[in-house]
Design a protein around this motif. Structure first.
Motif, mmCIF file in Angstrom:
data_model
loop_
_atom_site.group_PDB
_atom_site.id
_atom_site.type_symbol
_atom_site.label_atom_id
_atom_site.label_comp_id
_atom_site.label_asym_id
_atom_site.label_seq_id
_atom_site.Cartn_x
_atom_site.Cartn_y
_atom_site.Cartn_z
ATOM 1 N N ASN A 34 0.833 -1.208 0.000
ATOM 2 C CA ASN A 34 0.000 0.000 0.000
ATOM 3 C C ASN A 34 0.862 1.249 0.000
ATOM 4 O OD1 ASN A 34 -2.354 -1.481 0.059
ATOM 5 N ND2 ASN A 34 -2.421 -1.534 2.295
ATOM 6 N N ASN A 35 0.240 2.368 -0.309
ATOM 7 C CA ASN A 35 0.955 3.638 -0.410
ATOM 8 C C ASN A 35 1.533 4.063 0.942
ATOM 9 O OD1 ASN A 35 1.921 5.876 -1.823
ATOM 10 N ND2 ASN A 35 0.167 7.098 -1.197
ATOM 11 N N ASN A 36 0.765 3.899 2.026
ATOM 12 C CA ASN A 36 1.267 4.292 3.344
ATOM 13 C C ASN A 36 2.479 3.465 3.747
ATOM 14 O OD1 ASN A 36 -0.721 6.222 3.604
ATOM 15 N ND2 ASN A 36 -2.129 4.843 4.664
ATOM 16 N N THR A 42 10.200 3.883 2.498
ATOM 17 C CA THR A 42 11.157 4.772 1.835
ATOM 18 C C THR A 42 11.838 5.696 2.847
ATOM 19 O OG1 THR A 42 9.333 6.247 1.240
ATOM 20 C CG2 THR A 42 10.160 4.775 -0.473
ATOM 21 N N LYS A 43 11.114 6.108 3.883
ATOM 22 C CA LYS A 43 11.747 6.895 4.949
ATOM 23 C C LYS A 43 12.837 6.090 5.635
ATOM 24 C CE LYS A 43 7.884 9.955 6.042
ATOM 25 N NZ LYS A 43 6.868 10.303 7.052
#
Length: 115
Positions: A34-36, A42-43
Motif C-alpha cells: 500500500n501507499n502508506n 522509503t523513509k
C-alpha cells in the motif's frame, strides 16, 4: 622493549580504528504494498543511506504474483525516481529487472557527500 614492534602495533591500532564496517540493510516490499507502507519504508531507506549503509531493496513475489512482474518493476522505478533522482542521496549499485528466485533486487549505495 623493541621499538619496531611498538611502532607496528601502534599503526595496526590506528588502521583498525579508521576502518568502517560496511553493513547492508534490507527492506522488503511486495507487489501489493500500500501507499502508506511504501512511504514508511522509503523513509527507512533514506535513514539507512544517511547513516552510510548500503541498502538492498527486495520485492518478493508469491504464487501467481510472478505473472505481474511489472508491478514490482514499477515499485523499483518509483524508489529510483524518489531517492536517486529527486533527493540525490544514493547511487544505484545494481538493478536487476530479471526475476530471480521470485524476487526483484536493487542495491543502493550512499553518495560520498551524504555521509
Amino acid at each position: 622493549m623493541n621499538y619496531g614492534k611498538f611502532l607496528y602495533k601502534k599503526k595496526r591500532i590506528i588502521k583498525k580504528k579508521n576502518n568502517k564496517i560496511l553493513q547492508i540493510k534490507e527492506i522488503k516490499f511486495r507487489p501489493v504494498t500500500n501507499n502508506n507502507d511504501y512511504i514508511i519504508k522509503t523513509k527507512k531507506i533514506i535513514k539507512f543511506l544517511k547513516n552510510g549503509n548500503k541498502t538492498k531493496i527486495t520485492i518478493k513475489f508469491k504464487g501467481r504474483e510472478t505473472i505481474h512482474k511489472n508491478l514490482g518493476e514499477n515499485i523499483l522505478e518509483r524508489i529510483k525516481k524518489n531517492i536517486c533522482d529527486n533527493l540525490k542521496i544514493a547511487i544505484i549499485e545494481s538493478f536487476s529487472k530479471k526475476l530471480e528466485n521470485q524476487q526483484l533486487l536493487m542495491i543502493l549505495a550512499p553518495k560520498n557527500n551524504s555521509i
